[in-house]
Structures are given as structure tokens and as C-alpha cells.
Write a protein that holds these residues in place. Sequence first.
Motif, short mmCIF file in Angstrom:
data_model
loop_
_atom_site.label_atom_id
_atom_site.label_comp_id
_atom_site.label_asym_id
_atom_site.label_seq_id
_atom_site.Cartn_x
_atom_site.Cartn_y
_atom_site.Cartn_z
N ILE A 1 -28.95 101.43 75.64
CA ILE A 1 -28.38 100.27 74.96
C ILE A 1 -27.04 99.93 75.61
O ILE A 1 -26.36 100.81 76.15
CB ILE A 1 -28.19 100.50 73.44
N LYS A 2 -26.71 98.63 75.57
CA LYS A 2 -25.46 98.15 76.15
C LYS A 2 -24.80 97.20 75.17
O LYS A 2 -25.47 96.55 74.37
CB LYS A 2 -25.72 97.39 77.45
N CYS B 1 -22.01 107.82 68.06
CA CYS B 1 -22.05 106.40 67.69
C CYS B 1 -23.44 105.80 67.87
O CYS B 1 -23.70 104.70 67.40
CB CYS B 1 -21.03 105.62 68.52
N THR B 2 -24.32 106.50 68.53
CA THR B 2 -25.67 106.01 68.81
C THR B 2 -26.67 106.90 68.08
O THR B 2 -26.77 108.09 68.38
CB THR B 2 -25.95 106.02 70.32
N LEU C 1 -36.02 102.95 65.84
CA LEU C 1 -34.83 102.19 65.48
C LEU C 1 -33.61 102.90 66.07
O LEU C 1 -33.47 104.12 65.95
CB LEU C 1 -34.71 102.11 63.95
N VAL C 2 -32.75 102.12 66.72
CA VAL C 2 -31.53 102.67 67.30
C VAL C 2 -30.35 101.86 66.78
O VAL C 2 -30.33 100.63 66.91
CB VAL C 2 -31.56 102.63 68.84
N SER C 3 -29.38 102.54 66.18
CA SER C 3 -28.17 101.86 65.71
C SER C 3 -26.98 102.31 66.54
O SER C 3 -26.92 103.45 67.02
CB SER C 3 -27.94 102.12 64.22
N VAL D 1 -21.74 97.46 63.28
CA VAL D 1 -22.85 98.40 63.46
C VAL D 1 -24.07 97.53 63.73
O VAL D 1 -24.48 96.74 62.88
CB VAL D 1 -23.07 99.28 62.21
N VAL D 2 -24.61 97.65 64.94
CA VAL D 2 -25.75 96.82 65.35
C VAL D 2 -26.98 97.70 65.53
O VAL D 2 -26.86 98.91 65.78
CB VAL D 2 -25.42 96.04 66.64
#
Length: 158
Positions: A143-144, A93-94, A112-114, A67-68
Motif C-alpha cells: 500500500i502507498k 500502522c498497517t 481488508l487492509v487498513s 485511517v484508510v
Amino acid sequence: MIKKSMGLLALSVVLMTTSCKKESAADKITADDEAAIAIQNSLRTVFPKIKFDKLVHDFGVINEGDVVKTTFMVTNEGTVDLIISDAKGSCGCTVPEPPNGPIKPGTSAPILVSFDSKGKPGAQMKTVTLVTNTETGMETLEIKANVTPKDGILTTKK
């Protein structure tokens, strides 16, 4: 008979040319219309102006199950409060976490985006859509990541 027909034809031509005065759209604008146009034009400048430190974040190569997180900084370069009323990831998931309140003119706030890579092996590209009070009403971030499958997890040295 021909004289009568010619007379009717001449009368028809005279009536058509005198009764069909050409008016342009500009001729039809009234003072009220001009005032409404001025108000509408002035409202266009009332929107906040949004600026991001980046529109895309690439996590690079990550392991499946990681999880980033990343932070996008948003700045209000306008003259009125910027409001982010909703933020949605393109899949479960995002997950975006936008600021709770308004962003005042001249100030910045984090989004903030996880990203949870569980079950997402391979190249991934996800979007975050923000509903805002900007002129466009919507902004998009991206995001990628390149997710290494569980059976080929990368090891990191400590």
C-alpha cells in the motif's frame, strides 16, 4: 633399473585406466530414486495457485491522522484449498484482516487492509506479508499514500 621403472609405470597406467571407470550421475539413479523423483514432481502440482486483483494499492493524498482501508481480492486458481495462515503489516500502522478459513478452488475472498496515518507524514509505502500454503509459501501486497502533515491538512468540500 630403467626396465624395472618402465614396467612399474606401465603397470600403474594400466591399473589406473581399468580401475577408474567413469560413471555419470544418471548411471547412479536407481528405480527407487526414479520413483521418489516422480512423487516429488507430482507434489509440485498439489499447491493452490493464488491470484490477486491487485498487488499494490495507492491511497493517493490523505491527511495525517486519517485511517484508510482497501480490499485486496484473492482467488484460488488451484485444485486444492488455499490457506492464509498468517498476515502481517510491515509496521503497527498497517493492519491486514485475511479470511478466517480456507479458500476453496475457484473461489475468492477479501483481505481488508487498513492504514493509520497518525504520525506518518510524507510519502508512505507499507507491505503486507501473507504466509500461505502456495509453492512459494509467502506472498506480498503493498500500500502507498502521500500523507499531508497535520499543519497542512487538506480540506474537502461537501
